[in-house]
Write an enzyme that holds these catalytic residues in place. Structure first.
Site, PDB file in Angstrom:
ATOM      1  N   TYR A 239       0.840  -1.203   0.000  1.00 15.81           N
ATOM      2  CA  TYR A 239       0.000   0.000   0.000  1.00 15.81           C
ATOM      3  C   TYR A 239       0.872   1.250   0.000  1.00 15.81           C
ATOM      4  O   TYR A 239       0.666   2.168  -0.802  1.00 15.81           O
ATOM      5  CB  TYR A 239      -0.912  -0.005   1.222  1.00 15.81           C
ATOM      6  CG  TYR A 239      -1.609   1.317   1.470  1.00 15.81           C
ATOM      7  CD1 TYR A 239      -2.616   1.760   0.614  1.00 15.81           C
ATOM      8  CD2 TYR A 239      -1.249   2.130   2.538  1.00 15.81           C
ATOM      9  CE1 TYR A 239      -3.254   2.969   0.831  1.00 15.81           C
ATOM     10  CE2 TYR A 239      -1.880   3.342   2.766  1.00 15.81           C
ATOM     11  CZ  TYR A 239      -2.879   3.755   1.910  1.00 15.81           C
ATOM     12  OH  TYR A 239      -3.494   4.966   2.117  1.00 15.81           O
ATOM     13  N   ALA A 240       1.866   1.287   0.884  1.00 13.54           N
ATOM     14  CA  ALA A 240       2.769   2.435   0.950  1.00 13.54           C
ATOM     15  C   ALA A 240       3.526   2.602  -0.358  1.00 13.54           C
ATOM     16  O   ALA A 240       3.733   3.733  -0.833  1.00 13.54           O
ATOM     17  CB  ALA A 240       3.741   2.263   2.114  1.00 13.54           C
TER      18      ALA A 240
END
Length: 428
Positions: A239-240
């Protein structure tokens, strides 16, 4: 560009040596190389190119949605019409999401024209999203059910309405879920963002774009508080990585096509109409139902801490970014001059241990939690987040005003009203 960061924002009362001793050291000075960012971009592009629609999850839209026609266009124009005091005409993506709903309502309250788009995926309860949509419709905001990967739909919207701004909040959220369904993050956070930028770059006039990045881009960074100048090349989750890739993609479209782009790194947003996958939300649910809640901790029982930021403060920051966004400088896909490119932290500046969050919820719910302390898993979670908001303070006077207990009180009041059958007799 935002002013240079000099003094850090107020670091709050959390002392790093107490709550996360193994992270309290500071990094030696370094320079983020072009190679590292290009490498990240290449990895993400490879992932995107290898993505097959046949392997997509149920999170992707399952049916073709009907749009277009005179009545549809009339609804779009009506929703986008400026009211008294309004200045902006804004396309809000992810409008039925948590932040999207609150931002859309705030824009409408001050008279701005608002059109929403959301694909209503089933990452969490779609009834909550539908109820948010109903809330928006009562305020005269038309939310189109569609996907930001649908280029024809986006182009049609820009043909009907000359948007001055885009508030891009559509994304696949959640750090842990990325381990189960990585393709959904590539589909929404990268492919969807690129598709939106492609449409925006060809629009005439081009809109200014404000979009949601994430505090997750700081990844394994150990310097606190987190500043926009800190390194962001060590993501701790997919996600990051997709959000970091989004920042690099934004730079590219700004540089080549003259799009005005502002990225906002949100820090643990909470409040009424929030996301059920967030700890404060499912802790509340589990405490009321008598289920055991798992609280993560680090080495030597050090506390996990988050810079919890109330939704109204985040909305204030979003509107500030929209109001100070300069016009894009391109036209019809051609750059005419340098364009604005910014990134800001939007946090509360006062990290709170998760154990304190639970204590506040126990007090507000008047129910004792069944707690189990566990080592923090290696699933993308980090030990702490802490925002330096100096840049946002200077650029658009961003100033969070809601402490955690006040914000949770408002959330609990909403929760008990929205889920009336969840109330439980006090165990205190």
């Amino acid at each position: 560009m935002p002013p240079q960061l000099n003094p850090p924002s107020t670091p709050g009362k959390l002392k790093t040596d107490k709550y996360y001793p193994s992270y309290s050291h500071r990094l030696r000075p370094h320079r983020i190389t072009l190679f590292s960012t290009l490498l990240l971009a290449l990895i993400v592009v490879f992932f995107y190119l290898s993505y097959s629609p046949s392997s997509s999850s149920s999170l992707l839209p399952r049916r073709s949605l009907i749009w277009g026609g005179p009545k549809w266009e009339s609804r779009v124009r009506s929703s986008a019409k400026l009211r008294t005091g309004g200045r902006l005409t804004v396309l809000v993506t992810g409008a039925a999401g948590f932040v999207g709903t609150h931002v859309s309502l705030a824009l409408r309250r001050r008279g701005d024209g608002v059109i929403g788009i959301d694909n209503f995926n089933d990452y969490y309860d779609t009834k909550l999203k539908r109820d948010r949509k109903h809330l928006l419709e009562k305020s005269g905001i038309f939310v189109i059910e569609g996907d930001i990967n649908n280029k024809e739909l986006l182009e049609k919207l820009f043909d009907v309405v000359p948007f001055t701004h885009v508030m891009h909040l559509a994304a696949q959220a959640g750090v842990r879920y990325a381990m189960k369904n990585p393709a959904s993050y590539v589909h929404s956070n990268i492919a969807g963002f690129v598709n939106l930028l492609e449409v925006c770059k060809s629009a005439n006039p081009q809109p200014a774009i404000v979009w949601a990045s994430s505090s997750s881009v700081y990844g394994l960074n150990s310097k606190v508080p987190f500043s926009e100048k800190d390194r962001t090349d060590r993501p701790a989750s997919l996600y990051a990585a997709t959000k970091k890739a989004g920042e690099e993609i934004a730079h590219t479209y700004n540089h080549i096509y003259g799009l005005s782009l502002t990225g906002l790194r949100f820090f643990t947003v909470y409040g009424p109409w929030g996301r059920p996958d967030m700890a404060y939300f499912f802790f509340t649910k589990d405490i009321l139902s008598g289920k055991q809640i798992k609280i993560f901790e680090g080495l030597n029982h050090s506390s996990v801490a988050r810079d919890f930021t109330y939704i109204d403060d985040i909305v204030q920051g979003c509107l500030g970014a929209l109001d100070t966004a300069k016009k894009s400088t391109g036209s019809g896909g051609k750059k005419r001059g340098p364009a604005q490119l910014r990134v800001f932290n939007l946090g509360n500046t006062s990290p709170v241990p998760v154990t304190r969050l639970v204590s506040i919820l126990e007090k507000l719910l008047k129910v004792k939690a069944n707690k189990k302390m566990m080592p923090i898993p290696r699933n993308g979670d980090v030990m702490f987040t802490h925002a330096n908001i100096s840049s946002a303070q200077r650029e658009f006077r961003y100033k969070p005003t809601t402490d955690l207990e006040t914000g949770l009180k408002k959330f609990v009041q909403w929760y008990l009203k929205y889920y009336p059958s969840s109330s439980r007799r006090s165990s205190w």
